[in-house]
Design a protein around this motif. Structure first.
Motif, short mmCIF file in Angstrom:
data_model
loop_
_atom_site.label_atom_id
_atom_site.label_comp_id
_atom_site.label_asym_id
_atom_site.label_seq_id
_atom_site.Cartn_x
_atom_site.Cartn_y
_atom_site.Cartn_z
N SER A 125 -5.85 2.43 10.42
CA SER A 125 -5.38 3.50 9.83
C SER A 125 -4.31 3.51 10.02
CB SER A 125 -6.14 4.92 10.73
OG SER A 125 -7.39 4.97 9.98
N VAL A 126 -3.18 3.66 8.48
CA VAL A 126 -2.46 4.35 8.57
C VAL A 126 -1.46 5.81 8.70
CG1 VAL A 126 -0.23 4.35 7.32
CG2 VAL A 126 -1.82 2.01 7.18
N ALA A 127 -1.16 6.23 9.65
CA ALA A 127 -0.04 8.24 9.98
C ALA A 127 -0.06 8.19 8.46
CB ALA A 127 0.48 7.78 10.58
N PRO A 128 0.01 9.60 8.14
CA PRO A 128 0.91 10.17 7.26
C PRO A 128 2.67 9.48 7.19
CG PRO A 128 -1.07 11.30 7.18
CD PRO A 128 -1.01 10.24 8.17
N GLU A 129 2.78 9.80 8.31
CA GLU A 129 3.91 9.79 8.59
C GLU A 129 4.55 8.64 8.41
OE1 GLU A 129 1.69 12.50 10.59
OE2 GLU A 129 1.73 10.91 11.05
N ALA A 130 3.83 7.27 8.72
CA ALA A 130 4.32 5.65 8.87
C ALA A 130 3.85 5.58 7.38
CB ALA A 130 3.82 4.62 10.03
N ALA A 131 3.34 6.06 6.91
CA ALA A 131 3.43 5.35 5.18
C ALA A 131 4.03 5.46 4.54
CB ALA A 131 1.85 6.33 4.65
N PRO A 132 5.01 6.18 3.79
CA PRO A 132 6.18 5.88 3.05
C PRO A 132 7.07 4.87 3.60
CG PRO A 132 5.64 8.51 4.57
CD PRO A 132 5.40 7.31 5.23
N ALA A 133 7.31 4.68 4.90
CA ALA A 133 8.08 3.39 4.92
C ALA A 133 7.21 1.87 4.47
CB ALA A 133 8.06 3.03 6.89
N LEU A 134 6.17 1.99 4.63
CA LEU A 134 5.10 1.01 3.98
C LEU A 134 5.91 0.94 2.84
CD1 LEU A 134 2.08 0.31 6.06
CD2 LEU A 134 3.74 -0.76 5.87
N HIS A 135 5.17 2.37 2.02
CA HIS A 135 5.14 2.34 1.24
C HIS A 135 6.73 2.11 -0.15
CE1 HIS A 135 5.35 5.43 -3.02
NE2 HIS A 135 4.03 4.44 -3.37
N THR A 136 7.82 2.35 0.40
CA THR A 136 9.24 2.14 -0.08
C THR A 136 9.77 0.68 0.35
OG1 THR A 136 10.00 4.66 0.74
CG2 THR A 136 11.68 2.71 0.19
N ALA A 137 9.22 -0.01 2.01
CA ALA A 137 10.08 -0.83 1.61
C ALA A 137 8.91 -2.67 0.72
CB ALA A 137 9.25 -1.64 3.26
N GLY A 138 7.63 -1.44 -0.25
CA GLY A 138 7.38 -2.90 -0.61
C GLY A 138 6.10 -3.37 -0.06
N GLU A 139 6.33 -3.28 1.09
CA GLU A 139 4.63 -3.88 2.58
C GLU A 139 3.46 -3.56 1.90
OE1 GLU A 139 5.97 -3.17 6.35
OE2 GLU A 139 8.03 -3.43 5.72
N ALA A 140 3.52 -2.54 1.17
CA ALA A 140 1.59 -2.53 0.81
C ALA A 140 1.36 -1.26 -0.77
CB ALA A 140 1.10 -1.41 1.47
N VAL A 141 0.45 -1.83 -0.85
CA VAL A 141 0.02 -1.69 -1.96
C VAL A 141 -1.22 0.02 -2.00
CG1 VAL A 141 -0.95 -1.62 -4.13
CG2 VAL A 141 -0.10 -3.93 -3.46
N PHE A 142 -0.64 0.89 -2.65
CA PHE A 142 -1.17 1.79 -1.48
C PHE A 142 -2.86 2.24 -3.06
CE2 PHE A 142 1.62 2.28 0.80
CZ PHE A 142 1.61 3.79 1.58
N VAL A 143 -3.57 2.00 -2.89
CA VAL A 143 -4.98 1.92 -3.48
C VAL A 143 -5.44 3.34 -3.82
CG1 VAL A 143 -7.00 1.10 -4.27
CG2 VAL A 143 -5.31 -0.29 -3.63
N ASP A 144 -5.53 4.14 -4.95
CA ASP A 144 -5.91 5.88 -4.51
C ASP A 144 -7.61 5.49 -5.26
OD1 ASP A 144 -7.28 8.25 -5.61
OD2 ASP A 144 -4.81 8.72 -5.67
N ILE A 145 -8.63 5.50 -4.71
CA ILE A 145 -10.10 5.31 -4.85
C ILE A 145 -10.60 6.45 -5.44
CG2 ILE A 145 -9.80 3.46 -3.44
CD1 ILE A 145 -12.40 5.08 -2.07
N ARG A 146 -9.74 8.08 -5.79
CA ARG A 146 -10.31 8.91 -6.47
C ARG A 146 -10.80 8.36 -7.26
NH1 ARG A 146 -6.09 12.87 -5.26
NH2 ARG A 146 -5.42 11.10 -6.31
#
Length: 127
Positions: free
Chosen positions: A18-39
């Motif tokens: 699990s990725v905490a909301p506080e840690a998510a922006p760093a992954l997102h900004t660094a391009g280290e992860a693809v965020f996938v919206d499944i809604r």
């Protein structure tokens, strides 16, 4: 005795990262992860999404991941970390568990899009 949704969520939580909301922006900004919206698409239109996230409706996820499927999406075959999210984190935990079983490196955003917004992170309109 059949498993209930709480059993399934507990099992998924024990098997995934699990990725905490506080840690998510760093992954997102660094391009280290693809965020996938499944809604559901209606949720995206109504509430927006994480900027730069990809959309993979939960009902199609397994078909989009499997390279043998006629619905396969090549971006889901990249050697990347995929961070799945939904509204609250329940659907994305189950999706991350399945995606992991299918060979993806993945995680689930704790608290989902609701927690992302509550933390004051940016929101983009579906476009």
């Amino acid at each position: 005795m059949p498993l209930g949704y709480r059993d399934l969520l507990a099992r998924a939580a024990a098997r995934i990262t699990s990725v905490a909301p506080e840690a998510a922006p760093a992954l997102h900004t660094a391009g280290e992860a693809v965020f996938v919206d499944i809604r559901d698409p209606r949720e995206l239109e109504r509430e927006g999404m994480i900027p730069g996230a990809r959309h993979a409706p939960r009902g199609m996820l397994e078909f989009w991941i499997d390279p043998e499927s006629p619905y396969h999406k090549p971006w889901l075959a990249e050697d990347r970390l995929f961070v799945f999210y939904c509204a609250s984190g329940w659907r994305s935990a189950l999706a991350a568990e399945i995606a992991q079983e299918m060979g993806l490196r993945c995680a689930s955003l704790s608290g989902g899009f609701t927690a992302w917004k509550a933390a004051g992170h940016p929101v983009a309109q579906k476009g």
